[in-house]
Scaffold this motif. Sequence first.
Motif, PDB file in Angstrom:
ATOM      1  N   THR A 148     112.523  57.947  62.678  1.00  0.00           N
ATOM      2  CA  THR A 148     112.210  59.114  61.876  1.00  0.00           C
ATOM      3  C   THR A 148     110.706  59.245  61.715  1.00  0.00           C
ATOM      4  OG1 THR A 148     114.276  58.817  60.670  1.00  0.00           O
ATOM      5  CG2 THR A 148     112.635  60.275  59.699  1.00  0.00           C
ATOM      6  N   SER A 150     109.038  61.250  60.012  1.00  0.00           N
ATOM      7  CA  SER A 150     108.593  61.602  58.665  1.00  0.00           C
ATOM      8  C   SER A 150     108.204  60.386  57.831  1.00  0.00           C
ATOM      9  CB  SER A 150     109.694  62.389  57.950  1.00  0.00           C
ATOM     10  OG  SER A 150     110.855  61.591  57.808  1.00  0.00           O
ATOM     11  N   THR A 151     108.557  59.211  58.274  1.00  0.00           N
ATOM     12  CA  THR A 151     108.184  58.005  57.529  1.00  0.00           C
ATOM     13  C   THR A 151     106.851  57.434  58.000  1.00  0.00           C
ATOM     14  OG1 THR A 151     109.392  56.562  59.042  1.00  0.00           O
ATOM     15  CG2 THR A 151     110.606  57.439  57.147  1.00  0.00           C
ATOM     16  N   TYR A 152     106.191  58.140  58.918  1.00  0.00           N
ATOM     17  CA  TYR A 152     104.932  57.654  59.484  1.00  0.00           C
ATOM     18  C   TYR A 152     103.811  58.682  59.369  1.00  0.00           C
ATOM     19  CZ  TYR A 152     107.827  54.108  61.738  1.00  0.00           C
ATOM     20  OH  TYR A 152     108.694  53.078  61.974  1.00  0.00           O
ATOM     21  N   THR A 182     102.001  53.308  59.847  1.00  0.00           N
ATOM     22  CA  THR A 182     102.371  53.279  58.439  1.00  0.00           C
ATOM     23  C   THR A 182     101.186  53.542  57.523  1.00  0.00           C
ATOM     24  OG1 THR A 182     102.104  50.886  58.445  1.00  0.00           O
ATOM     25  CG2 THR A 182     104.328  51.738  58.804  1.00  0.00           C
ATOM     26  N   ASN A 229     108.992  67.932  60.049  1.00  0.00           N
ATOM     27  CA  ASN A 229     109.784  66.708  59.941  1.00  0.00           C
ATOM     28  C   ASN A 229     111.258  66.951  60.282  1.00  0.00           C
ATOM     29  OD1 ASN A 229     107.637  65.041  59.314  1.00  0.00           O
ATOM     30  ND2 ASN A 229     107.860  65.323  57.106  1.00  0.00           N
ATOM     31  N   ARG A 249     102.566  61.718  55.742  1.00  0.00           N
ATOM     32  CA  ARG A 249     104.007  61.822  55.984  1.00  0.00           C
ATOM     33  C   ARG A 249     104.586  63.173  55.595  1.00  0.00           C
ATOM     34  NH1 ARG A 249     104.381  56.010  53.302  1.00  0.00           N
ATOM     35  NH2 ARG A 249     103.876  54.771  55.124  1.00  0.00           N
TER      36      ARG A 249
END
Length: 120
Positions: free
Chosen positions: A26, A28-30, A98, A72, A51
């Motif tokens: 995913t 959207s988590t990065y 991250t 996203n 993000r």
Amino acid sequence: QLQASGGGLVQAGGSLRLSCAASGRTFSTYTGGWFRQAPGKEREFVGRINRSGSIKNYADSVKGRFTISRDNAKNTVYLQMSSLKPEDTALYYCAAGTAYTSQPREYTYWGQGTQVTVSS
């Protein structure tokens, strides 16, 4: 895995939109980052987006001409490039990490690169 696309040959002053689609994870988590590397030069930071897409930063060399965005829902980050100059010619890479950073070494996942060539 990241897949970059949208590169090509364009005349100075023209525009291109690069896309970076993520599969298998995913996006959207990065943080999403764009970098470029011209022949004989080091890889350099172009822009980054957090993000949620609410925070963006750009290299001074592209500020006001390039816009980074993300969708996203489509697991995709974009780089809209306008008023292109011959010195923008490079292999463009997208990356995911991250941390919200401009340092390439902090990004974990990289796309394969897409060539942008700007003719004068």
